[in-house]
Design a protein around this motif. Structure first.
Motif, PDB file in Angstrom:
ATOM      1  N   ASP A  64       1.081  18.233   5.734  1.00 43.08           N
ATOM      2  CA  ASP A  64       1.446  19.171   6.781  1.00 43.08           C
ATOM      3  C   ASP A  64       0.739  20.477   6.483  1.00 43.08           C
ATOM      4  OD1 ASP A  64       2.813  20.985   8.542  1.00 43.08           O
ATOM      5  OD2 ASP A  64       4.430  19.500   8.668  1.00 43.08           O
ATOM      6  N   LYS A  65       0.141  21.082   7.514  1.00 40.56           N
ATOM      7  CA  LYS A  65      -0.587  22.326   7.326  1.00 40.56           C
ATOM      8  C   LYS A  65       0.343  23.528   7.220  1.00 40.56           C
ATOM      9  CE  LYS A  65      -4.806  20.668   9.517  1.00 40.56           C
ATOM     10  NZ  LYS A  65      -5.798  20.859  10.608  1.00 40.56           N
ATOM     11  N   ASP A  66       1.617  23.343   7.555  1.00 39.91           N
ATOM     12  CA  ASP A  66       2.580  24.410   7.351  1.00 39.91           C
ATOM     13  C   ASP A  66       2.885  24.550   5.864  1.00 39.91           C
ATOM     14  OD1 ASP A  66       2.957  25.095  10.105  1.00 39.91           O
ATOM     15  OD2 ASP A  66       4.071  23.227  10.348  1.00 39.91           O
ATOM     16  N   ILE A  67       3.711  25.548   5.534  1.00 39.21           N
ATOM     17  CA  ILE A  67       4.133  25.736   4.157  1.00 39.21           C
ATOM     18  C   ILE A  67       5.632  25.564   4.083  1.00 39.21           C
ATOM     19  CG2 ILE A  67       2.201  27.270   3.618  1.00 39.21           C
ATOM     20  CD1 ILE A  67       4.105  29.627   3.894  1.00 39.21           C
ATOM     21  N   HIS A  68       6.130  25.503   2.857  1.00 44.69           N
ATOM     22  CA  HIS A  68       7.563  25.299   2.643  1.00 44.69           C
ATOM     23  C   HIS A  68       8.364  26.415   3.324  1.00 44.69           C
ATOM     24  CE1 HIS A  68      11.021  23.687   0.459  1.00 44.69           C
ATOM     25  NE2 HIS A  68      11.370  24.947   0.216  1.00 44.69           N
ATOM     26  N   PRO A  69       9.482  26.134   4.029  1.00 46.12           N
ATOM     27  CA  PRO A  69      10.179  24.831   4.030  1.00 46.12           C
ATOM     28  C   PRO A  69       9.865  23.954   5.236  1.00 46.12           C
ATOM     29  CG  PRO A  69      11.625  26.496   4.895  1.00 46.12           C
ATOM     30  CD  PRO A  69      10.325  27.192   4.631  1.00 46.12           C
ATOM     31  N   ASN A  70       8.692  24.162   5.867  1.00 52.83           N
ATOM     32  CA  ASN A  70       8.352  23.425   7.090  1.00 52.83           C
ATOM     33  C   ASN A  70       7.482  22.214   6.827  1.00 52.83           C
ATOM     34  OD1 ASN A  70       9.721  25.321   8.723  1.00 52.83           O
ATOM     35  ND2 ASN A  70       7.965  26.693   8.639  1.00 52.83           N
ATOM     36  N   THR A  71       7.508  21.726   5.577  1.00 48.78           N
ATOM     37  CA  THR A  71       6.671  20.561   5.238  1.00 48.78           C
ATOM     38  C   THR A  71       7.561  19.423   4.759  1.00 48.78           C
ATOM     39  OG1 THR A  71       6.336  21.489   3.021  1.00 48.78           O
ATOM     40  CG2 THR A  71       4.681  21.996   4.691  1.00 48.78           C
ATOM     41  N   ASP A  72       7.361  19.000   3.498  1.00 48.43           N
ATOM     42  CA  ASP A  72       8.133  17.895   2.958  1.00 48.43           C
ATOM     43  C   ASP A  72       9.538  18.355   2.617  1.00 48.43           C
ATOM     44  OD1 ASP A  72       8.179  18.395  -0.268  1.00 48.43           O
ATOM     45  OD2 ASP A  72       6.333  19.137   0.647  1.00 48.43           O
ATOM     46  N   PRO A  73      10.499  17.413   2.422  1.00 43.06           N
ATOM     47  CA  PRO A  73      10.293  15.963   2.420  1.00 43.06           C
ATOM     48  C   PRO A  73      10.021  15.395   3.811  1.00 43.06           C
ATOM     49  CG  PRO A  73      12.619  16.487   2.119  1.00 43.06           C
ATOM     50  CD  PRO A  73      11.895  17.786   2.059  1.00 43.06           C
ATOM     51  N   VAL A  77       0.851  -1.181   0.000  1.00 45.75           N
ATOM     52  CA  VAL A  77       0.000   0.000   0.000  1.00 45.75           C
ATOM     53  C   VAL A  77       0.889   1.233   0.000  1.00 45.75           C
ATOM     54  CG1 VAL A  77      -1.934  -1.105   1.161  1.00 45.75           C
ATOM     55  CG2 VAL A  77      -0.155  -0.046   2.517  1.00 45.75           C
ATOM     56  N   VAL A  78       0.370   2.312  -0.581  1.00 45.14           N
ATOM     57  CA  VAL A  78       1.110   3.566  -0.653  1.00 45.14           C
ATOM     58  C   VAL A  78       0.449   4.576   0.273  1.00 45.14           C
ATOM     59  CG1 VAL A  78       1.842   5.465  -2.143  1.00 45.14           C
ATOM     60  CG2 VAL A  78       1.848   3.113  -3.004  1.00 45.14           C
ATOM     61  N   ILE A  79       1.243   5.202   1.158  1.00 46.00           N
ATOM     62  CA  ILE A  79       0.740   6.229   2.051  1.00 46.00           C
ATOM     63  C   ILE A  79       1.545   7.499   1.827  1.00 46.00           C
ATOM     64  CG2 ILE A  79      -0.034   4.571   3.785  1.00 46.00           C
ATOM     65  CD1 ILE A  79       2.475   5.309   5.398  1.00 46.00           C
ATOM     66  N   GLY A  80       0.995   8.617   2.270  1.00 45.60           N
ATOM     67  CA  GLY A  80       1.686   9.878   2.109  1.00 45.60           C
ATOM     68  C   GLY A  80       1.618  10.700   3.375  1.00 45.60           C
ATOM     69  N   GLY A  81       2.440  11.725   3.425  1.00 43.24           N
ATOM     70  CA  GLY A  81       2.424  12.647   4.546  1.00 43.24           C
ATOM     71  C   GLY A  81       1.890  13.995   4.115  1.00 43.24           C
ATOM     72  N   ILE A 138       9.202   6.356  -1.501  1.00 43.18           N
ATOM     73  CA  ILE A 138       8.939   6.484  -2.936  1.00 43.18           C
ATOM     74  C   ILE A 138       9.412   7.846  -3.435  1.00 43.18           C
ATOM     75  CG2 ILE A 138       7.156   6.551  -4.710  1.00 43.18           C
ATOM     76  CD1 ILE A 138       5.519   4.618  -3.057  1.00 43.18           C
ATOM     77  N   ASN A 139       9.009   8.920  -2.746  1.00 43.17           N
ATOM     78  CA  ASN A 139       9.436  10.265  -3.111  1.00 43.17           C
ATOM     79  C   ASN A 139       9.394  11.128  -1.866  1.00 43.17           C
ATOM     80  OD1 ASN A 139       6.687  10.878  -2.767  1.00 43.17           O
ATOM     81  ND2 ASN A 139       6.270  10.586  -4.939  1.00 43.17           N
ATOM     82  N   ASP A 140       9.397  12.459  -2.018  1.00 38.32           N
ATOM     83  CA  ASP A 140       9.460  13.355  -0.857  1.00 38.32           C
ATOM     84  C   ASP A 140       8.231  13.263   0.033  1.00 38.32           C
ATOM     85  OD1 ASP A 140      11.906  14.169  -1.639  1.00 38.32           O
ATOM     86  OD2 ASP A 140      11.286  16.120  -2.434  1.00 38.32           O
ATOM     87  N   THR A 141       7.101  12.837  -0.537  1.00 34.14           N
ATOM     88  CA  THR A 141       5.850  12.847   0.238  1.00 34.14           C
ATOM     89  C   THR A 141       5.251  11.473   0.463  1.00 34.14           C
ATOM     90  OG1 THR A 141       4.609  13.197  -1.818  1.00 34.14           O
ATOM     91  CG2 THR A 141       5.267  15.161  -0.568  1.00 34.14           C
ATOM     92  N   HIS A 142       5.665  10.449  -0.287  1.00 29.67           N
ATOM     93  CA  HIS A 142       5.009   9.156  -0.234  1.00 29.67           C
ATOM     94  C   HIS A 142       6.003   8.042   0.062  1.00 29.67           C
ATOM     95  CE1 HIS A 142       1.943  11.499  -2.313  1.00 29.67           C
ATOM     96  NE2 HIS A 142       1.072  10.565  -2.002  1.00 29.67           N
TER      97      HIS A 142
END
Length: 527
Positions: free
Chosen positions: A414-423, A408-412, A443-447
């Motif tokens: 965040d209610k903040d904005i860059h640079p306080n979110t991903d990766p 299964v694939v999950i992701g993250g 898989i990538n910066d968010t998943h």
């Protein structure tokens, strides 16, 4: 003499002549192809009931006295028929000959009678695909069971035997992520269909947009002794317009000299769809804030940027147009472009509380003659890393048998904005023994993907996870992912319990209070 007279009286003379022709007993004969030496080999015998010492057998037709000559021969005295060399059924599968008897002077005594020789097929031909490589496409997000393409091989052996009955299998998939069994081929028809779930067939999260399948066709109905032929199928995951364009900045600002025209700012967006398709092409439009149509916006076809231009000359103007961007299907978020006129020596007087995080202020110019008007004070709230990341979806399903679709694939988020979110970093919790049952791969910066390492009983499990954002300092969130282990049969999941997702009312209430607090602070600051 009397017998002949009676035969003529009764009209039996013709019948006796027919019986004389049919007194040769000529059974059908069969020869296996690809026989080995020595030759000649006996394949049968012709029998004559009226054979005399001065009579001989004679064989004519294709394969005897006609091309290919000399393949078959007959013993003039005994009637034994022989083959002189190995035969190829795929070249000639059937020979039609004639046998007769004559006296020594060559006068016909019996016959001619048909002699049919059939070549028995041997499994000496492999299945062959018309092309070594085949290409097919499937749209991302397609339902499970979608037909991608059909593979067809041919076998030159006898179609009425198992020698030419083919079965198809997929022996290898490259790459083998997120599952080594993303596709299935119908063993009899050769139809390749999708097995992977639609939400996993995501072009933007898959490790590649092209998968290569090695297809084997085996004759003898797929038995172990069957001969095989191989071909490669390349399947391309094509793009669906499932990602809206997003501006690279939340605010674009430009200053325009009074009386000037032309491009004042270039807007940039990100779109995760395929740049080679229309799903990536952005379309910009001014949706608000420009009642006099002082501006126009066009798309730069080379780089997908939006070019905002001044088209009407005004000595003094202050415009805050709202710009929208969308692709051919989905719209993106709205941004605000601020354009300021060139003025100096201005005093700003505050007005009551603003209706947006923008304040409308009056100003008076010290020029001669003096002029008055209104301006806008921009207040920018800088983001702090005050929100922990969370996982989505909150419920996932896997098959209880680890051999089935167990990824299964999950992701993250965040209610903040860059640079306080991903990766984001997504890891298993600290519970002992989890790593023996579950495995998380990025898989990538968010998943990331979660794989079940061994079979589990059908039930609901709470999988502890730790999500960490990239803020300074980073914030981690210890949470749980509800995993439903289901029974999978024939590409269908049977889950005894339904997942439920509850809304965190306290979080929503907290956000409302924060917005009210900011609003009050702004009002107090102005006053």
């Amino acid at each position: 003499m009397h017998s002949l007279i009676w035969c003529e009286i009764l009209g039996l003379s013709d019948m006796m002549s027919y019986r004389s022709k049919r007194s040769l007993l000529v059974p059908p004969m069969f020869v296996p192809e690809n026989q080995r030496a020595p030759f000649p080999r006996l394949i049968g015998k012709v029998i004559s009931s009226d054979m005399k010492e001065d009579h001989i057998f004679r064989l004519i037709g294709r394969g005897a006295d006609q091309d290919p000559k000399g393949v078959f021969s007959i013993n003039r005295l005994t009637g034994e028929v022989a083959v002189s060399r190995a035969l190829d059924r795929e070249a000639i599968a059937y020979y039609h000959l004639q046998v007769s008897t004559t006296d020594l002077s060559g006068r016909l005594v019996e016959g001619p009678v048909d002699l049919d020789v059939s070549v028995i097929d041997q499994n000496d031909n492999r299945p062959v695909f018309k092309e070594p490589r085949y290409s097919g496409e499937v749209l991302e997000g397609s339902p499970t069971g979608t037909t991608v393409m059909t593979m067809t091989a041919y076998d030159a052996d006898d179609p009425n035997t198992d020698n030419a009955v083919l079965r198809y299998i997929i022996v290898r998939q490259l790459p083998d992520k997120p599952s080594p069994n993303m596709f299935y081929i119908d063993p009899e028809r050769g139809d390749i269909v999708t097995v992977i779930a639609p939400h996993q067939l995501d072009r933007e999260t898959l490790p590649t947009t092209q998968y290569e399948l090695e297809i084997v066709a085996k004759d003898m109905a797929g038995s172990e002794v069957g001969l095989t032929g191989t071909a490669t199928a390349t399947i391309t995951i094509t793009d669906r317009n499932d990602h809206a364009p997003e501006f690279t900045h939340s605010l674009f600002q430009a200053s325009v000299n009074e009386g000037s025209t032309g491009v004042v700012v270039n807007l940039t967006v990100d779109d995760r769809d395929d740049p080679a398709t229309g799903a990536w092409r952005a379309i910009y439009s001014i949706i608000n804030g420009d009642p006099n149509q002082n501006f126009e916006i066009q798309t730069n076809l080379d780089n997908n940027e939006g070019m905002l231009s001044v088209v009407k000359v005004r000595n003094v103007f202050f415009i805050v147009p709202d710009i929208a961007v969308h692709s051919s299907v989905q719209a993106g978020k709205v941004i605000v472009i601020e354009t300021f006129n060139e003025m100096q020596n201005m005093y700003f007087f505050p007005l009551p509380c603003p209706t947006l995080f923008f304040l409308t202020l009056p100003y008076v110019s010290l020029g001669s003659p003096p002029a008055s008007g209104t301006g806008t004070l921009k207040i920018t709230l800088e983001d702090e890393n005050d929100n922990a990341p969370y996982v989505f979806p909150s419920v996932a399903r896997v098959c209880e048998d680890a051999k089935d679709m167990n990824v299964v694939v999950i992701g993250g988020r965040d209610k903040d904005i860059h640079p306080n979110t991903d990766p984001f970093k997504i890891e298993l919790g600290k519970q002992p023994g989890l790593e023996k049952t579950w495995k998380i791969s990025r898989i990538n910066d968010t998943h990331s993907q979660i794989m079940l390492l061994h079979s589990l009983k059908k039930a609901n499990y709470n999988l502890p996870l730790v999500l960490t954002d990239s803020g300074i300092p980073p914030i981690s969130n210890n949470t749980e992912l509800k995993v439903q282990v289901c029974t999978c049969r024939k590409n269908r999941m049977d889950c005894s319990r339904a997942s439920s997702i509850q809304t965190n009312l306290l979080l929503l209430l907290g956000l409302v209070l924060v917005y009210i607090y900011i609003y009050i602070c702004l009002c107090l600051c102005v006053v």
